[in-house]
Design a protein around this motif. Structure first.
Motif, PDB file in Angstrom:
ATOM      1  N   ARG A 108       0.925  -1.192  -0.206  1.00 29.83           N
ATOM      2  CA  ARG A 108      -0.048  -0.055  -0.015  1.00 29.83           C
ATOM      3  C   ARG A 108       0.788   1.273   0.035  1.00 29.83           C
ATOM      4  O   ARG A 108       0.613   2.151  -0.937  1.00 29.83           O
ATOM      5  N   PHE A 109       1.889   1.430   0.716  1.00 35.82           N
ATOM      6  CA  PHE A 109       2.743   2.368   1.004  1.00 35.82           C
ATOM      7  C   PHE A 109       3.373   2.954  -0.398  1.00 35.82           C
ATOM      8  O   PHE A 109       3.409   4.004  -0.760  1.00 35.82           O
ATOM      9  N   TRP A 110       4.228   1.790  -1.065  1.00 33.63           N
ATOM     10  CA  TRP A 110       4.826   2.158  -2.290  1.00 33.63           C
ATOM     11  C   TRP A 110       3.842   2.322  -3.553  1.00 33.63           C
ATOM     12  O   TRP A 110       4.134   3.285  -4.253  1.00 33.63           O
ATOM     13  N   ILE A 111       2.653   1.920  -3.455  1.00 32.02           N
ATOM     14  CA  ILE A 111       1.748   2.007  -4.700  1.00 32.02           C
ATOM     15  C   ILE A 111       1.286   3.309  -4.518  1.00 32.02           C
ATOM     16  O   ILE A 111       1.159   4.262  -5.563  1.00 32.02           O
ATOM     17  N   ASN A 112       0.628   3.585  -3.353  1.00 27.61           N
ATOM     18  CA  ASN A 112       0.030   4.937  -2.970  1.00 27.61           C
ATOM     19  C   ASN A 112       1.145   5.976  -3.141  1.00 27.61           C
ATOM     20  O   ASN A 112       0.785   7.195  -3.725  1.00 27.61           O
ATOM     21  N   SER A 113       2.395   5.871  -2.528  1.00 29.59           N
ATOM     22  CA  SER A 113       3.251   6.980  -2.474  1.00 29.59           C
ATOM     23  C   SER A 113       3.775   7.195  -4.092  1.00 29.59           C
ATOM     24  O   SER A 113       4.170   8.488  -4.433  1.00 29.59           O
ATOM     25  N   THR A 114       3.806   6.270  -4.937  1.00 30.59           N
ATOM     26  CA  THR A 114       4.332   6.226  -6.220  1.00 30.59           C
ATOM     27  C   THR A 114       3.245   6.746  -7.116  1.00 30.59           C
ATOM     28  O   THR A 114       3.302   7.656  -8.017  1.00 30.59           O
ATOM     29  N   PHE A 115       2.164   6.039  -7.273  1.00 32.54           N
ATOM     30  CA  PHE A 115       1.175   6.188  -7.944  1.00 32.54           C
ATOM     31  C   PHE A 115      -0.015   7.195  -7.551  1.00 32.54           C
ATOM     32  O   PHE A 115      -1.007   7.472  -8.422  1.00 32.54           O
ATOM     33  N   GLY A 116      -0.300   7.363  -6.465  1.00 36.70           N
ATOM     34  CA  GLY A 116      -1.400   7.999  -5.626  1.00 36.70           C
ATOM     35  C   GLY A 116      -1.027   9.530  -5.368  1.00 36.70           C
ATOM     36  O   GLY A 116      -1.643   9.905  -4.402  1.00 36.70           O
ATOM     37  N   VAL A 117      -0.003   9.957  -5.976  1.00 37.78           N
ATOM     38  CA  VAL A 117       0.405  11.419  -5.735  1.00 37.78           C
ATOM     39  C   VAL A 117       0.844  11.527  -4.172  1.00 37.78           C
ATOM     40  O   VAL A 117       0.176  12.332  -3.399  1.00 37.78           O
ATOM     41  N   LEU A 118       1.988  10.699  -3.611  1.00 39.46           N
ATOM     42  CA  LEU A 118       2.247  10.693  -2.063  1.00 39.46           C
ATOM     43  C   LEU A 118       1.216  10.328  -1.351  1.00 39.46           C
ATOM     44  O   LEU A 118       1.108  10.616  -0.135  1.00 39.46           O
ATOM     45  N   GLY A 119       0.221   9.614  -1.809  1.00 39.71           N
ATOM     46  CA  GLY A 119      -0.771   9.081  -1.060  1.00 39.71           C
ATOM     47  C   GLY A 119      -2.318   9.771  -0.963  1.00 39.71           C
ATOM     48  O   GLY A 119      -3.052   9.436  -0.341  1.00 39.71           O
ATOM     49  N   LEU A 120      -2.250  10.756  -1.659  1.00 37.55           N
ATOM     50  CA  LEU A 120      -3.475  11.652  -1.789  1.00 37.55           C
ATOM     51  C   LEU A 120      -4.675  10.716  -2.191  1.00 37.55           C
ATOM     52  O   LEU A 120      -5.905  10.834  -2.045  1.00 37.55           O
ATOM     53  N   ILE A 121      -4.378   9.933  -3.078  1.00 36.23           N
ATOM     54  CA  ILE A 121      -5.345   9.082  -3.793  1.00 36.23           C
ATOM     55  C   ILE A 121      -5.063   7.572  -3.471  1.00 36.23           C
ATOM     56  O   ILE A 121      -3.631   6.980  -3.629  1.00 36.23           O
ATOM     57  N   ASP A 122      -5.890   6.885  -2.914  1.00 37.63           N
ATOM     58  CA  ASP A 122      -5.859   5.399  -2.424  1.00 37.63           C
ATOM     59  C   ASP A 122      -5.796   4.608  -3.499  1.00 37.63           C
ATOM     60  O   ASP A 122      -6.992   3.989  -3.536  1.00 37.63           O
ATOM     61  N   ILE A 123      -4.795   4.374  -4.595  1.00 40.15           N
ATOM     62  CA  ILE A 123      -4.670   3.350  -5.713  1.00 40.15           C
ATOM     63  C   ILE A 123      -4.839   1.942  -5.137  1.00 40.15           C
ATOM     64  O   ILE A 123      -5.388   1.089  -5.831  1.00 40.15           O
ATOM     65  N   ALA A 124      -4.264   1.726  -3.893  1.00 41.17           N
ATOM     66  CA  ALA A 124      -4.086   0.413  -3.498  1.00 41.17           C
ATOM     67  C   ALA A 124      -5.602  -0.455  -3.152  1.00 41.17           C
ATOM     68  O   ALA A 124      -5.596  -1.466  -3.568  1.00 41.17           O
ATOM     69  N   SER A 125      -6.342   0.721  -2.588  1.00 38.94           N
ATOM     70  CA  SER A 125      -7.513   0.058  -2.452  1.00 38.94           C
ATOM     71  C   SER A 125      -8.373  -0.264  -3.709  1.00 38.94           C
ATOM     72  O   SER A 125      -9.125  -1.281  -3.459  1.00 38.94           O
ATOM     73  N   ALA A 126      -8.151   0.625  -4.567  1.00 41.56           N
ATOM     74  CA  ALA A 126      -8.814   0.397  -5.902  1.00 41.56           C
ATOM     75  C   ALA A 126      -8.299  -0.922  -6.560  1.00 41.56           C
ATOM     76  O   ALA A 126      -9.058  -1.766  -7.391  1.00 41.56           O
ATOM     77  N   ALA A 127      -6.945  -1.378  -6.138  1.00 46.73           N
ATOM     78  CA  ALA A 127      -6.349  -2.425  -6.797  1.00 46.73           C
ATOM     79  C   ALA A 127      -6.769  -3.677  -5.725  1.00 46.73           C
ATOM     80  O   ALA A 127      -6.069  -4.739  -5.707  1.00 46.73           O
ATOM     81  N   ASP A 128      -7.656  -3.677  -4.775  1.00 46.24           N
ATOM     82  CA  ASP A 128      -8.202  -4.526  -3.911  1.00 46.24           C
ATOM     83  C   ASP A 128      -7.022  -4.998  -2.960  1.00 46.24           C
ATOM     84  O   ASP A 128      -7.216  -6.107  -2.587  1.00 46.24           O
ATOM     85  N   ILE A 129      -6.271  -4.125  -2.443  1.00 42.26           N
ATOM     86  CA  ILE A 129      -5.400  -4.168  -1.156  1.00 42.26           C
ATOM     87  C   ILE A 129      -5.783  -3.539  -0.340  1.00 42.26           C
ATOM     88  O   ILE A 129      -5.542  -2.192  -0.098  1.00 42.26           O
ATOM     89  N   ARG A 130      -6.899  -4.078   0.391  1.00 45.81           N
ATOM     90  CA  ARG A 130      -7.282  -3.525   1.451  1.00 45.81           C
ATOM     91  C   ARG A 130      -6.581  -2.929   2.806  1.00 45.81           C
ATOM     92  O   ARG A 130      -5.568  -3.787   2.904  1.00 45.81           O
ATOM     93  N   LYS A 131      -6.658  -1.821   3.367  1.00 46.10           N
ATOM     94  CA  LYS A 131      -5.813  -1.501   4.613  1.00 46.10           C
ATOM     95  C   LYS A 131      -6.119  -2.215   5.624  1.00 46.10           C
ATOM     96  O   LYS A 131      -7.307  -2.156   6.221  1.00 46.10           O
ATOM     97  N   PRO A 132      -5.226  -2.906   6.420  1.00 44.81           N
ATOM     98  CA  PRO A 132      -5.563  -3.520   7.678  1.00 44.81           C
ATOM     99  C   PRO A 132      -5.309  -2.419   8.629  1.00 44.81           C
ATOM    100  O   PRO A 132      -5.162  -1.523   8.437  1.00 44.81           O
ATOM    101  N   VAL A 133      -5.863  -3.086   9.819  1.00 41.54           N
ATOM    102  CA  VAL A 133      -5.903  -1.969  11.369  1.00 41.54           C
ATOM    103  C   VAL A 133      -4.406  -1.624  11.333  1.00 41.54           C
ATOM    104  O   VAL A 133      -3.596  -2.380  11.264  1.00 41.54           O
ATOM    105  N   ASP A 134      -4.070  -0.320  11.343  1.00 40.46           N
ATOM    106  CA  ASP A 134      -2.894   0.049  11.821  1.00 40.46           C
ATOM    107  C   ASP A 134      -2.366  -0.359  13.049  1.00 40.46           C
ATOM    108  O   ASP A 134      -2.934  -0.682  14.042  1.00 40.46           O
ATOM    109  N   LYS A 135      -0.978  -1.111  12.789  1.00 38.35           N
ATOM    110  CA  LYS A 135      -0.367  -1.453  14.074  1.00 38.35           C
ATOM    111  C   LYS A 135       0.560  -0.555  14.784  1.00 38.35           C
ATOM    112  O   LYS A 135       1.543  -0.169  13.900  1.00 38.35           O
ATOM    113  N   GLN A 136       0.644  -0.298  15.947  1.00 40.62           N
ATOM    114  CA  GLN A 136       1.571   0.591  16.751  1.00 40.62           C
ATOM    115  C   GLN A 136       2.620  -0.260  17.314  1.00 40.62           C
ATOM    116  O   GLN A 136       2.200  -1.170  17.784  1.00 40.62           O
TER     117      GLN A 136
END
Length: 255
Positions: A108-136
């Protein structure tokens, strides 16, 4: 919170289940992991937040932001800020031995950072890479048996445990979070806080109806931290816990 798709629906259901598991103890802590040695101070800060800060500032500002900001701007900001957390979540997922989620955070990070204008557009979700719950890192420490530590209620900031505070410091060492200056980090906290506060509107009735709003908030917070440290696996309530919960809900109905 519709922009994250299935992830949000599942997480909302998990959070609702966590809230249903909250127990309220008198004298002894009802939820495992609660340690509140500064309860007197914390209650004073809770009253300050609940009676003044939230109704006169946090709630109206958050709802105004959500109601009047164009949805595409809100979505872009939310996507961009969420993308900043992906590397830390990737590392923590790997430390928690969840390789699948670690790979998803990485992709998700490299796809959205590269193709999603630094993450402004969630391209990964559109590619069916769903966001897991953030882990801290606080979740990671909890998984390996580190206790929550003392519970604190801060004015404006809200609840925090020693484990979570230490974990936030560690998570802030990873790029790109480590590259943010103070004001950028503060802005991230403000925007995420407004989204989180607006999402809690549906839970306000539960808080108002609770016999002790401070204990309910504290126990719900710790229960959620326990849930996250377990990797998102809710434990089945024991029979005695179910009976206690039934009594608690009956008590709420009487109000």
């Amino acid at each position: 919170m519709d922009e994250f798709g299935d992830y949000d629906e599942e997480y909302d259901e998990d959070l609702a289940a966590v809230l249903e598991e909250v127990e309220q103890g008198e004298g002894e802590y009802g939820v495992p992991g609660v340690y509140d040695p500064f309860e007197g101070f914390n209650r004073a800060m809770w009253s300050l937040n609940y009676d003044y800060f939230d109704p006169y500032l946090a709630r109206p500002v958050s709802l105004a932001y959500v109601d009047y900001t164009p949805s595409f701007i809100r979505t872009g900001i939310k996507n961009f800020l969420a993308n900043l957390d992906e590397p830390a979540s990737m590392v923590n997922s790997a430390l928690m031995l969840n390789g699948e989620e670690a790979v998803r955070h990485f992709n998700r990070f490299w796809i959205n950072s590269t193709f999603g204008v630094l993450g402004l557009i969630d391209i990964a979700s559109a590619a069916d890479i769903r966001k897991p719950v953030d882990k801290q890192f606080g979740d990671t420490m909890g998984k390996y048996g580190v206790a929550n530590g003392p519970y604190f209620m801060f004015p404006v900031y809200g609840p925090l445990t020693l484990r979570e505070g230490a974990g936030d410091i560690v998570d802030g060492l990873y790029l790109p979070l480590s590259a943010l200056n103070f004001w950028q980090s503060f802005g991230k906290w403000v925007f995420e806080g407004m989204e989180d506060r607006a999402a809690l509107v549906n839970q306000e009735a539960i808080l108002r109806d609770s016999p002790d709003s401070y204990i309910f908030t504290r126990d719900a917070y710790i229960q959620n931290k326990n849930f996250r440290a377990s990797g998102g696996n809710l434990e089945v309530l024991e029979q005695e816990d179910e009976a206690y919960l039934d009594d608690f809900l009956d008590e709420i109905d009487e109000y």
